[in-house]
Design a protein around this motif. Structure first.
Motif, PDB file in Angstrom:
ATOM      1  N   GLU A  46     -13.631  -6.860 -86.384  1.00 43.62           N
ATOM      2  CA  GLU A  46     -13.380  -7.400 -85.058  1.00 43.62           C
ATOM      3  C   GLU A  46     -13.607  -8.904 -85.063  1.00 43.62           C
ATOM      4  OE1 GLU A  46     -14.923  -6.371 -80.687  1.00 43.62           O
ATOM      5  OE2 GLU A  46     -14.294  -4.681 -81.933  1.00 43.62           O
ATOM      6  N   LYS A  92     -14.587 -12.442 -83.856  1.00 40.22           N
ATOM      7  CA  LYS A  92     -15.581 -13.031 -82.957  1.00 40.22           C
ATOM      8  C   LYS A  92     -15.195 -14.484 -82.741  1.00 40.22           C
ATOM      9  CE  LYS A  92     -18.367  -9.495 -82.694  1.00 40.22           C
ATOM     10  NZ  LYS A  92     -18.470  -8.736 -81.510  1.00 40.22           N
ATOM     11  N   SER A 133     -16.096 -18.367 -81.610  1.00 41.88           N
ATOM     12  CA  SER A 133     -17.301 -19.160 -81.810  1.00 41.88           C
ATOM     13  C   SER A 133     -17.649 -20.106 -80.670  1.00 41.88           C
ATOM     14  CB  SER A 133     -17.172 -19.968 -83.105  1.00 41.88           C
ATOM     15  OG  SER A 133     -16.064 -20.846 -83.017  1.00 41.88           O
ATOM     16  N   LYS A 139     -18.779 -13.258 -74.136  1.00 44.00           N
ATOM     17  CA  LYS A 139     -18.851 -13.331 -75.603  1.00 44.00           C
ATOM     18  C   LYS A 139     -18.146 -12.158 -76.269  1.00 44.00           C
ATOM     19  CE  LYS A 139     -21.587 -16.943 -75.643  1.00 44.00           C
ATOM     20  NZ  LYS A 139     -20.921 -18.199 -75.513  1.00 44.00           N
ATOM     21  N   ASN A 140     -18.027 -11.032 -75.565  1.00 46.24           N
ATOM     22  CA  ASN A 140     -17.381  -9.854 -76.149  1.00 46.24           C
ATOM     23  C   ASN A 140     -15.891  -9.778 -75.811  1.00 46.24           C
ATOM     24  OD1 ASN A 140     -17.651  -9.254 -73.444  1.00 46.24           O
ATOM     25  ND2 ASN A 140     -18.418  -7.180 -73.775  1.00 46.24           N
ATOM     26  N   THR A 142     -12.135  -9.655 -76.223  1.00 49.35           N
ATOM     27  CA  THR A 142     -11.329  -9.218 -77.367  1.00 49.35           C
ATOM     28  C   THR A 142     -10.186 -10.204 -77.597  1.00 49.35           C
ATOM     29  OG1 THR A 142      -9.790  -7.907 -76.031  1.00 49.35           O
ATOM     30  CG2 THR A 142     -11.808  -6.786 -76.815  1.00 49.35           C
TER      31      THR A 142
END
Length: 142
Positions: free
Chosen positions: A36, A38, A40, A47-48, A50
């Motif tokens: 997955e 991420k 920065s 923050k999660n 997609t």
């Protein structure tokens, strides 16, 4: 002697089946979940978020302001033909974050009084920008 023969035959058969299965598993692609992605430098978005959600938000900005990615994102230092999406060098990105906070605050204060189920986004970027980089300002007469 007959019992020993059948026992040995069973062990040999089980060993052969296991060896075949292990050999075949090396040639079958694994069904691992893709790693997955991420991000920065998300400061306003969760923050999660997609990749699909981020792409949807960015496409909404493109349509609402009539701009392309380079309007808010800085070019990569390694390859100026590519974008450095995490960079904060372009001031439009900071302005976009402020506008996102403002829009969320207005929507929360005036249009989301109850539960979060069935939320309606009453205003968005398009409300003011209407496909323009800079919204047209009209002075209301009293």
């Amino acid at each position: 002697m007959k019992k020993f023969y059948f026992k040995y035959r069973k062990i040999s058969l089980v060993t052969a089946v296991l060896a075949t299965a292990m050999t075949l598993s090396a040639f079958i692609p694994s069904q691992e979940k893709p790693k997955e992605e991420k991000f920065s430098n998300l400061k306003v978005l969760p923050k999660n978020t997609t990749p699909e959600q981020l792409k949807e938000v960015m496409h909404d900005f493109n349509a609402s302001l009539g701009v392309k990615c380079g309007f808010c994102h800085a070019p990569s230092k390694d390859d100026p033909k590519k974008m450095d999406f995490a960079s904060d060098e372009n001031n439009h990105k900071s302005i976009a974050r402020d506008m996102m906070k403002m829009t969320a605050k207005i929507n929360k204060k005036y249009f989301h009084k109850g539960s979060k189920e069935g939320e309606i986004k009453a205003i968005s970027c398009k409300t003011c920008h209407n496909g323009q980089k800079h919204p047209e300002m009209k002075i209301a007469s009293l």
